[in-house]
Design a protein around this motif. Sequence first.
Motif, PDB file in Angstrom:
ATOM      1  N   ASP A 148       0.827  -1.199   0.000  1.00  0.00           N
ATOM      2  CA  ASP A 148       0.000   0.000   0.000  1.00  0.00           C
ATOM      3  C   ASP A 148       0.864   1.253   0.000  1.00  0.00           C
ATOM      4  O   ASP A 148       0.605   2.216  -0.731  1.00  0.00           O
ATOM      5  N   CYS A 149       1.904   1.246   0.819  1.00  0.00           N
ATOM      6  CA  CYS A 149       2.788   2.399   0.964  1.00  0.00           C
ATOM      7  C   CYS A 149       3.533   2.701  -0.334  1.00  0.00           C
ATOM      8  O   CYS A 149       3.683   3.870  -0.720  1.00  0.00           O
ATOM      9  N   VAL A 150       3.982   1.663  -1.027  1.00  0.00           N
ATOM     10  CA  VAL A 150       4.763   1.838  -2.258  1.00  0.00           C
ATOM     11  C   VAL A 150       3.868   2.106  -3.461  1.00  0.00           C
ATOM     12  O   VAL A 150       4.131   3.014  -4.259  1.00  0.00           O
ATOM     13  N   ALA A 151       2.785   1.332  -3.596  1.00  0.00           N
ATOM     14  CA  ALA A 151       1.944   1.440  -4.785  1.00  0.00           C
ATOM     15  C   ALA A 151       1.326   2.825  -4.933  1.00  0.00           C
ATOM     16  O   ALA A 151       1.163   3.332  -6.039  1.00  0.00           O
ATOM     17  N   ARG A 152       0.976   3.457  -3.827  1.00  0.00           N
ATOM     18  CA  ARG A 152       0.331   4.770  -3.902  1.00  0.00           C
ATOM     19  C   ARG A 152       1.277   5.845  -4.417  1.00  0.00           C
ATOM     20  O   ARG A 152       0.849   6.950  -4.768  1.00  0.00           O
ATOM     21  N   LEU A 153       2.586   5.543  -4.469  1.00  0.00           N
ATOM     22  CA  LEU A 153       3.563   6.488  -4.997  1.00  0.00           C
ATOM     23  C   LEU A 153       3.780   6.323  -6.493  1.00  0.00           C
ATOM     24  O   LEU A 153       4.475   7.135  -7.113  1.00  0.00           O
ATOM     25  N   VAL A 154       3.216   5.268  -7.066  1.00  0.00           N
ATOM     26  CA  VAL A 154       3.329   5.058  -8.510  1.00  0.00           C
ATOM     27  C   VAL A 154       2.464   6.101  -9.225  1.00  0.00           C
ATOM     28  O   VAL A 154       1.301   6.295  -8.864  1.00  0.00           O
ATOM     29  N   PRO A 155       3.000   6.804 -10.225  1.00  0.00           N
ATOM     30  CA  PRO A 155       2.235   7.844 -10.924  1.00  0.00           C
ATOM     31  C   PRO A 155       0.882   7.341 -11.414  1.00  0.00           C
ATOM     32  O   PRO A 155       0.778   6.280 -12.019  1.00  0.00           O
ATOM     33  N   GLY A 156      -0.164   8.113 -11.084  1.00  0.00           N
ATOM     34  CA  GLY A 156      -1.511   7.779 -11.527  1.00  0.00           C
ATOM     35  C   GLY A 156      -2.335   7.015 -10.526  1.00  0.00           C
ATOM     36  O   GLY A 156      -3.569   6.995 -10.627  1.00  0.00           O
ATOM     37  N   VAL A 157      -1.697   6.379  -9.548  1.00  0.00           N
ATOM     38  CA  VAL A 157      -2.434   5.535  -8.611  1.00  0.00           C
ATOM     39  C   VAL A 157      -3.365   6.360  -7.730  1.00  0.00           C
ATOM     40  O   VAL A 157      -4.523   6.014  -7.526  1.00  0.00           O
ATOM     41  N   LEU A 158      -2.874   7.471  -7.197  1.00  0.00           N
ATOM     42  CA  LEU A 158      -3.704   8.301  -6.320  1.00  0.00           C
ATOM     43  C   LEU A 158      -4.661   9.201  -7.090  1.00  0.00           C
ATOM     44  O   LEU A 158      -5.634   9.684  -6.545  1.00  0.00           O
ATOM     45  N   GLY A 159      -4.358   9.444  -8.353  1.00  0.00           N
ATOM     46  CA  GLY A 159      -5.187  10.345  -9.127  1.00  0.00           C
ATOM     47  C   GLY A 159      -4.727  11.774  -8.972  1.00  0.00           C
ATOM     48  O   GLY A 159      -4.627  12.523  -9.928  1.00  0.00           O
ATOM     49  N   CYS A 160      -4.433  12.190  -7.753  1.00  0.00           N
ATOM     50  CA  CYS A 160      -3.922  13.536  -7.476  1.00  0.00           C
ATOM     51  C   CYS A 160      -2.500  13.397  -6.955  1.00  0.00           C
ATOM     52  O   CYS A 160      -2.289  12.967  -5.827  1.00  0.00           O
ATOM     53  N   GLU A 161      -1.516  13.709  -7.792  1.00  0.00           N
ATOM     54  CA  GLU A 161      -0.120  13.515  -7.415  1.00  0.00           C
ATOM     55  C   GLU A 161       0.272  14.387  -6.227  1.00  0.00           C
ATOM     56  O   GLU A 161       1.168  14.055  -5.473  1.00  0.00           O
ATOM     57  N   GLU A 162      -0.415  15.517  -6.044  1.00  0.00           N
ATOM     58  CA  GLU A 162      -0.097  16.403  -4.932  1.00  0.00           C
ATOM     59  C   GLU A 162      -0.338  15.728  -3.594  1.00  0.00           C
ATOM     60  O   GLU A 162       0.340  15.999  -2.612  1.00  0.00           O
ATOM     61  N   SER A 163      -1.298  14.799  -3.560  1.00  0.00           N
ATOM     62  CA  SER A 163      -1.629  14.129  -2.297  1.00  0.00           C
ATOM     63  C   SER A 163      -0.431  13.422  -1.714  1.00  0.00           C
ATOM     64  O   SER A 163      -0.171  13.482  -0.515  1.00  0.00           O
ATOM     65  N   ALA A 164       0.313  12.715  -2.556  1.00  0.00           N
ATOM     66  CA  ALA A 164       1.457  11.953  -2.070  1.00  0.00           C
ATOM     67  C   ALA A 164       2.578  12.859  -1.583  1.00  0.00           C
ATOM     68  O   ALA A 164       3.384  12.466  -0.735  1.00  0.00           O
TER      69      ALA A 164
END
Length: 251
Positions: A148-164
């Motif tokens: 979970d910690c790593v995948a959310r840093l992959v571009p596009g996963v969160l939808g909003c890159e600013e969140s990460a």
Amino acid sequence: MRIAILTIFPEMFESVLGSSILGRARREKLVEIEPVDIRPFSDRKHKNTDDYPFGGGAGMVMLAQPIVDAIRDVQGDRKVRRIYLSPRGETLTQKKAEQLAKEDELILLCGHYEGVDQRALDLCIDEELSIGDYILTGGELGAMVLVDCVARLVPGVLGCEESAQTESFSSGLLEYPQYTRPREFEGLTVPEPLLGGNHAHIVDWQISESLYITLRRRPEMARAYLKGRKFTRHQQKVVDAVFDRIREEDE
């Protein structure tokens, strides 16, 4: 990014990998995350993956053979970062997650029982990682946290890159409080700076609250953030106001 999770309990991952952000990321092919059952790789008649430890002791130890064969089968001839989830490993941090997110492929090994035959680690593991100073029944929960910690840093996963980038630990400070509608709930109101629409005032409030919370809860993080950092005159006023607030509270 592709992540393979080697485990003897692949069913534990079904709900985690199929839900929420990870589920959407997998469906959209942004990440490929698959549990791999170690048991079929065992060369023993009953496909067991553990045995009694040499030297005696409580419990069982996972066999080297099925683990080594499973890793080699998954890896093929590719260069893959191979990680064993272990309480004796380096503690997982946001910085470490950011490093791992740059890898094309990861293999995670979930240990169980009293541990894994050291020869499997010597032959096929690059590093050991821990999610904290406590003991779990197996590496599966640790693998879920890492994924979970790593995948959310992959571009596009969160939808909003600013969140990460703006969340706790990424900025060096713990995250500021968040509010949504209604403006008042059971006598508690949204802080005034968030209601005026002045972006500069909002940013000042967010930084102030983040620094305040970090100083109160994780002072070592706050010291690391402040050390050697150069502030504008306005920024320094915001920082000084936070320290004044804390001094007043402690008097």
